[in-house]
Design a protein around this motif. Structure first.
Motif, PDB file in Angstrom:
ATOM      1  N   LEU A 116     -32.350-114.087  92.827  1.00 47.30           N
ATOM      2  CA  LEU A 116     -33.078-114.304  91.565  1.00 47.30           C
ATOM      3  C   LEU A 116     -32.767-115.691  91.008  1.00 47.30           C
ATOM      4  O   LEU A 116     -33.668-116.417  90.563  1.00 47.30           O
ATOM      5  CB  LEU A 116     -32.690-113.225  90.548  1.00 47.30           C
ATOM      6  N   GLY A 117     -31.488-116.078  91.068  1.00 51.77           N
ATOM      7  CA  GLY A 117     -31.089-117.404  90.595  1.00 51.77           C
ATOM      8  C   GLY A 117     -31.750-118.502  91.404  1.00 51.77           C
ATOM      9  O   GLY A 117     -32.242-119.499  90.856  1.00 51.77           O
ATOM     10  N   GLY A 118     -31.779-118.327  92.748  1.00 52.25           N
ATOM     11  CA  GLY A 118     -32.443-119.295  93.624  1.00 52.25           C
ATOM     12  C   GLY A 118     -33.923-119.425  93.306  1.00 52.25           C
ATOM     13  O   GLY A 118     -34.480-120.530  93.298  1.00 52.25           O
ATOM     14  N   TYR A 119     -34.559-118.281  93.027  1.00 50.15           N
ATOM     15  CA  TYR A 119     -35.991-118.276  92.682  1.00 50.15           C
ATOM     16  C   TYR A 119     -36.238-119.075  91.399  1.00 50.15           C
ATOM     17  O   TYR A 119     -37.131-119.924  91.339  1.00 50.15           O
ATOM     18  CB  TYR A 119     -36.478-116.840  92.517  1.00 50.15           C
TER      19      TYR A 119
ATOM     20  N   TYR B  73     -19.306-112.701  93.095  1.00 50.60           N
ATOM     21  CA  TYR B  73     -19.296-111.265  93.395  1.00 50.60           C
ATOM     22  C   TYR B  73     -19.635-111.002  94.869  1.00 50.60           C
ATOM     23  O   TYR B  73     -19.051-110.111  95.501  1.00 50.60           O
ATOM     24  CB  TYR B  73     -20.303-110.525  92.503  1.00 50.60           C
ATOM     25  N   PHE B  74     -20.581-111.779  95.397  1.00 53.48           N
ATOM     26  CA  PHE B  74     -21.048-111.586  96.771  1.00 53.48           C
ATOM     27  C   PHE B  74     -19.925-111.827  97.780  1.00 53.48           C
ATOM     28  O   PHE B  74     -19.728-111.061  98.722  1.00 53.48           O
ATOM     29  CB  PHE B  74     -22.231-112.526  97.045  1.00 53.48           C
TER      30      PHE B  74
ATOM     31  N   LEU C  13     -26.848-117.572  87.362  1.00 56.00           N
ATOM     32  CA  LEU C  13     -26.968-116.434  88.274  1.00 56.00           C
ATOM     33  C   LEU C  13     -26.436-116.769  89.663  1.00 56.00           C
ATOM     34  O   LEU C  13     -25.773-115.947  90.307  1.00 56.00           O
ATOM     35  CB  LEU C  13     -28.434-115.980  88.371  1.00 56.00           C
ATOM     36  N   LEU C  14     -26.717-117.987  90.135  1.00 53.41           N
ATOM     37  CA  LEU C  14     -26.235-118.427  91.450  1.00 53.41           C
ATOM     38  C   LEU C  14     -24.705-118.435  91.506  1.00 53.41           C
ATOM     39  O   LEU C  14     -24.108-117.921  92.457  1.00 53.41           O
ATOM     40  CB  LEU C  14     -26.767-119.835  91.763  1.00 53.41           C
ATOM     41  N   ILE C  15     -24.091-119.012  90.485  1.00 58.57           N
ATOM     42  CA  ILE C  15     -22.637-119.163  90.484  1.00 58.57           C
ATOM     43  C   ILE C  15     -21.930-117.811  90.392  1.00 58.57           C
ATOM     44  O   ILE C  15     -21.030-117.498  91.175  1.00 58.57           O
ATOM     45  CB  ILE C  15     -22.192-120.096  89.341  1.00 58.57           C
ATOM     46  N   LYS C  16     -22.357-116.967  89.430  1.00 56.40           N
ATOM     47  CA  LYS C  16     -21.716-115.659  89.266  1.00 56.40           C
ATOM     48  C   LYS C  16     -22.064-114.728  90.441  1.00 56.40           C
ATOM     49  O   LYS C  16     -21.201-113.968  90.901  1.00 56.40           O
ATOM     50  CB  LYS C  16     -22.160-115.013  87.949  1.00 56.40           C
TER      51      LYS C  16
ATOM     52  N   LEU D 289     -29.066-123.910  97.355  1.00 57.50           N
ATOM     53  CA  LEU D 289     -27.984-123.734  96.389  1.00 57.50           C
ATOM     54  C   LEU D 289     -27.166-122.458  96.646  1.00 57.50           C
ATOM     55  O   LEU D 289     -25.945-122.478  96.480  1.00 57.50           O
ATOM     56  CB  LEU D 289     -28.535-123.726  94.958  1.00 57.50           C
ATOM     57  N   PRO D 290     -27.809-121.334  97.055  1.00 57.97           N
ATOM     58  CA  PRO D 290     -26.984-120.157  97.379  1.00 57.97           C
ATOM     59  C   PRO D 290     -25.956-120.441  98.470  1.00 57.97           C
ATOM     60  O   PRO D 290     -24.795-120.033  98.359  1.00 57.97           O
ATOM     61  CB  PRO D 290     -28.029-119.128  97.855  1.00 57.97           C
ATOM     62  N   GLU D 291     -26.379-121.158  99.543  1.00 55.42           N
ATOM     63  CA  GLU D 291     -25.428-121.519 100.602  1.00 55.42           C
ATOM     64  C   GLU D 291     -24.311-122.414 100.051  1.00 55.42           C
ATOM     65  O   GLU D 291     -23.140-122.226 100.368  1.00 55.42           O
ATOM     66  CB  GLU D 291     -26.137-122.265 101.757  1.00 55.42           C
ATOM     67  N   LEU D 292     -24.721-123.400  99.227  1.00 53.01           N
ATOM     68  CA  LEU D 292     -23.751-124.350  98.677  1.00 53.01           C
ATOM     69  C   LEU D 292     -22.731-123.645  97.793  1.00 53.01           C
ATOM     70  O   LEU D 292     -21.518-123.771  97.992  1.00 53.01           O
ATOM     71  CB  LEU D 292     -24.483-125.439  97.875  1.00 53.01           C
ATOM     72  N   ILE D 293     -23.228-122.872  96.827  1.00 54.36           N
ATOM     73  CA  ILE D 293     -22.332-122.185  95.892  1.00 54.36           C
ATOM     74  C   ILE D 293     -21.476-121.150  96.626  1.00 54.36           C
ATOM     75  O   ILE D 293     -20.271-121.033  96.387  1.00 54.36           O
ATOM     76  CB  ILE D 293     -23.144-121.498  94.761  1.00 54.36           C
TER      77      ILE D 293
END
Length: 317
Positions: free
Chosen positions: A187-190, A19-20, A12-15, A221-225
C-alpha cells in the motif's frame, strides 16, 4: 493532498518493512529455513509486488515504456543503490551459494531479457517482447523456483539437528506480522508511486524517463527499506537475498506475465540500460568475492554508480 499521500506512503513503507522482517525472520527460525532462502522467496516476491502491480497495469493500458522501464530501472537501482546504501549502513556478508548460483542466475535473467527484446538478432523487424517470449521468461522462472524449493528443503534438513537458542515466536503472530507488514509495504509503495508519478508528469517528464526514475525508484522503495531494515537487524543474508531474488522475479515473472497479457514494444534506448544492468551484475559478483563481504567502500562505489546513471538518463531524455 498528493504530497500528504506521498508522505503517508513513506510511513507505511518504513513501518511495514520493520514488521515484515521481524515476521519473516521468525518464520525462518520456526521452520529451520535459511534466512537467505526466505530473502529469495517470501521477502523478494513480497517487496517485488509493487513492480508487478505497476508493470501489469501498465501492460494492460498499453504503456510498454513504463512496464519495461520500471523493471529495468528497478533492477539497476537494486543492484547499485539498494546494495550500496545497505552495505554502507552494515557490510553485507555473502554466502558462497549466493555467489555460485543466485547472482549468476540474475545475470542469466538479464541476458535472456537482452536476447528476447532484441528482435534484430532474431531477424524480425521491430523490437517487441512477444507472448511467446513471455512464456520463455516464465519457463526460466519455473526453473529458478524449482532450485529455490530444493535449496529450502536441503537447508531445512541441514538445520534439523541444530538446537536454536533464539526464543521462538508463535507462528500465528509471526504470520500476522509478515502479512500485515507486506500489506503496508504494498500500500505504501502504491501511494508513493502513484503520487510521485503525478508530480513528475506535472513537470513534463516523458513516459520512459518516468518509468526509469520515478516509478522505478518508488516501486523499489520496499526493497530499499526492507534491505536496510534487515541489515540493521543483522540479517544480511536476508537483505542480499531480497535484492537478488527481487531482480530475478522482476525480469522472469513480471515481464513474463506482462508480455503474455500484452506484447511489449521496446524503446531502443532501453538496450543501453540493459547493458548497464549486465555490467552492474558483474561488478556485484566481483565485489561479493572480496572476502565474501560487500563492504562500505564497495557500497559507496555502487551508490555513486547509480547517481551517475541517474544524471545520464535525465540528460539523455
Amino acid at each position: 493532498m498528493v504530497y500528504l499521500l506521498l508522505l503517508l506512503g513513506f510511513v507505511l513503507l518504513i513501518k511495514g518493512a520493520d514488521y515484515f522482517i521481524d515476521g519473516s525472520s521468525a518464520i525462518a527460525t520456526s521452520f529451520r529455513i535459511s534466512p537467505l532462502i526466505i530473502g529469495l522467496t517470501v521477502v523478494a516476491f513480497g517487496t517485488g509486488a509493487p513492480e508487478a502491480t505497476i508493470s501489469i497495469i501498465a501492460a494492460l493500458e498499453g504503456n510498454a515504456d513504463v512496464t519495461i522501464g520500471n523493471i529495468v530501472g528497478s533492477n539497476l537501482l537494486n543492484m547499485s543503490l539498494v546494495v550500496g546504501l545497505t552495505a554502507i549502513i552494515f557490510p553485507l556478508k555473502v554466502e558462497s551459494t549466493t555467489i555460485r548460483k543466485e547472482i549468476p542466475f540474475a545475470f542469466l535473467a538479464t541476458i535472456v531479457l537482452y536476447v528476447l527484446m532484441n528482435d534484430i538478432m532474431q531477424n524480425i523487424v521491430g523490437n517487441t517482447i512477444t507472448r511467446s517470449d513471455g512464456i520463455i521468461f516464465l519457463l526460466f522462472f519455473s526453473i529458478f523456483m524449482y532450485y529455490v524449493i530444493e535449496a529450502a528443503r536441503n537447508s531445512r534438513e541441514q538445520n534439523t539437528s541444530i538446537e536454536e537458542n533464539i526464543e521462538k515466536q508463535p507462528i500465528g503472530k509471526s504470520t500476522l506480522l509478515t502479512i500485515g507488514g507486506l500489506a503496508a509495504i504494498i500500500l505504501g509503495g502504491y501511494f508513493v508511486v502513484e503520487n510521485s508519478t503525478v508530480i513528475a508528469y506535472r513537470f513534463g517528464m516523458s513516459e520512459t524517463l518516468v518509468g526509469l526514475t520515478i516509478v522505478a525508484i518508488g516501486s523499489s522503495l520496499p526493497e530499499l527499506i526492507t534491505s536496510i531494515t534487515a541489515a540493521m537487524k543483522k540479517q544480511s543474508e536476508m537483505a542480499l537475498g531480497n535484492i537478488v531474488g527481487s531482480s530475478i522475479f522482476n525480469i522472469l515473472f513480471v515481464i513474463g506475465i506482462s508480455s503474455v497479457i500484452s506484447p511489449l514494444a521496446v524503446n531502443n534506448k532501453m538496450f543501453i540500460d540493459v547493458i548497464l544492468l549486465l555490467g552492474l551484475t558483474i561488478i556485484l559478483f566481483i565485489f561479493s568475492r572480496t572476502k565474501y563481504t560487500i563492504g562500505k567502500i564497495e557500497g559507496l562505489i555502487l551508490t555513486l554508480a547509480y547517481i551517475l546513471y541517474l544524471i545520464y538518463i535525465i540528460l539523455r531524455n
